[in-house]
Write a protein that holds these residues in place. Sequence first.
Motif, PDB file in Angstrom:
ATOM      1  N   UNK A   1      94.157  61.019 -41.981  1.00 39.08           N
ATOM      2  CA  UNK A   1      92.732  61.109 -41.657  1.00 39.08           C
ATOM      3  C   UNK A   1      91.898  60.420 -42.731  1.00 39.08           C
ATOM      4  N   UNK A   2      90.668  60.045 -42.363  1.00 39.16           N
ATOM      5  CA  UNK A   2      89.735  59.434 -43.307  1.00 39.16           C
ATOM      6  C   UNK A   2      89.111  60.538 -44.149  1.00 39.16           C
ATOM      7  N   UNK A   3      89.205  60.392 -45.488  1.00 34.47           N
ATOM      8  CA  UNK A   3      88.666  61.405 -46.391  1.00 34.47           C
ATOM      9  C   UNK A   3      87.300  60.997 -46.937  1.00 34.47           C
ATOM     10  N   UNK A   4      87.056  59.681 -47.014  1.00 30.30           N
ATOM     11  CA  UNK A   4      85.766  59.172 -47.492  1.00 30.30           C
ATOM     12  C   UNK A   4      85.422  57.921 -46.699  1.00 30.30           C
ATOM     13  N   UNK A   5      84.180  57.834 -46.242  1.00 30.81           N
ATOM     14  CA  UNK A   5      83.770  56.711 -45.414  1.00 30.81           C
ATOM     15  C   UNK A   5      82.473  56.099 -45.943  1.00 30.81           C
ATOM     16  N   UNK A   6      82.522  54.799 -46.226  1.00 33.04           N
ATOM     17  CA  UNK A   6      81.359  54.045 -46.702  1.00 33.04           C
ATOM     18  C   UNK A   6      80.898  53.133 -45.576  1.00 33.04           C
ATOM     19  N   UNK A   7      79.618  53.190 -45.247  1.00 35.92           N
ATOM     20  CA  UNK A   7      79.083  52.383 -44.158  1.00 35.92           C
ATOM     21  C   UNK A   7      77.881  51.557 -44.628  1.00 35.92           C
ATOM     22  N   UNK A   8      78.019  50.229 -44.615  1.00 40.51           N
ATOM     23  CA  UNK A   8      76.917  49.294 -44.858  1.00 40.51           C
ATOM     24  C   UNK A   8      76.161  49.607 -46.154  1.00 40.51           C
ATOM     25  N   UNK A   9      76.912  49.870 -47.224  1.00 39.95           N
ATOM     26  CA  UNK A   9      76.317  50.305 -48.496  1.00 39.95           C
ATOM     27  C   UNK A   9      75.776  49.129 -49.311  1.00 39.95           C
TER      28      UNK A   9
END
Length: 362
Positions: A4-12
Motif C-alpha cells: 500500500x501507499x504510505x506517503x503520497x506527494x501530489x504536484x508539490x
Amino acid sequence: MENKTILSVKDLSVDFQVRGRQLKAIRHVSLDLRDQETLAIVGESGSGKSVLTKTFTGMLERNGRITNGTIQYEDKVLSDFKKDSDWNGIRGKGITTIFQDPMTSLDPIRTIGSQISEVVVKHQKKSPKEAKKIAIDLMERTGIPNAKERYNEYPFEYSGGMRQRIVIAVALACHPKILICDEPTTALDVTIQAQILELIKDLQKEYHFTTIFITHDLGVVASIADRIAVMYSGQIIELGTCDEIFYDPRHPYTWSLLSSLPQLATKDAGLYSIPGTPPSLYKDIEGDAFAPRNSVAMKIDFKKEPPMFRVSDTHWAKTWLLDPRAPKVEKPALIQNLHEHFVEMMKTEATMNFEEGGATID
C-alpha cells in the motif's frame, strides 16, 4: 501483491525567499511511497533531493514554504500543518531522518547511552531502567561491540562509522514507519560505507520500515534500492525500478549520471563528467531544464517542458525523446552494456579478493 501507499506527494512546489528574490526549489513533484520499500532519490547537488524530503517532516528553513500541492501521510495532510506542535506525532515515531554528519544529531557533551535512552523513554513510554536495556540492545543490533561497557562513553570516543551506527540506533528507538537517509555514508570510507548500507538493509527487514535513501551517487544505491527517482532542477525527471533505471534508462540526464559512475572510468578516457551547470532556479525555466547540457537536445526541448511519458507500469521519464514523433536516439555506448560490465567487474573483484587471501589452486 503491491504494498500500500504510505506517503503520497501530489504536484508539490516549494519556494525560498532569498535576499528579496524567489527561488523555486521544488517544481510540481508527484510521488507515491510504498510501505516497506526502499526508494532512492538521486541527482546532483542542488537538484532538490533534501528539500523534498524536509517537507515530509516540516523541517524546511524559515524562508522556505510550500506554494502548491499536497503531502499525505496515512490519514494526515502534512502540507496543511502550520505549527511545530502539528508535527509532534509525525517526527520521530512516524518519519525520522539520518543525516550525513552524525555529529549534527548527537550531543557531544552527553553519553551515547543517555541519548538513545531518552528517545526510548519519549517515544516508547518506557521507564529509565527499561530504556537503558532497550538502548543497549539497539547498540548491539547496530553493530556496536561491547555495547554494555560503551553505553557511558561520549561521541568523541567513537569513530565516524560507529557514530553513524549510533544515529541509526537513535532513529530505530523511535520505531519509525519511514526512515529518511540523507547521504548517510558520504563522509565514510568505502568499506565502512558498505557496512552501513548492509546494516540499514538488514534492519529494514527486521523492523519493517520504509526507507528513502538520498544520494548523488547511483552506484551507492544499486544493491539496496527497489525504485529510483532521478531529480534535476527541482523535478523528478525519471522514476522506475532499480533495474529499469540502470539497464533501460530513458532520460539523457540519467544517461549522464550513469556514465559518471567511477566504475566506468578507463585509463584512456578517464572519468566522464556532465558538461555545463544546472540552470538558475531564480528564473522561470523554459522547456526541458537539462536541454542546455544535453548533446541530443531537439528544438522543442528549449521551448516546451516535456510531460512525464509512461515507459511501463513502473517506469516514467520526462523527456521529449519518448514522444512518438521524436527521432530514435541510442543511449551512450559507455552504458549500453552496463549489466555485462557489472557482472565482469564483480568477477574481477572476487578474483582479486581470492588472490589477496593467499589461496592457490593446484
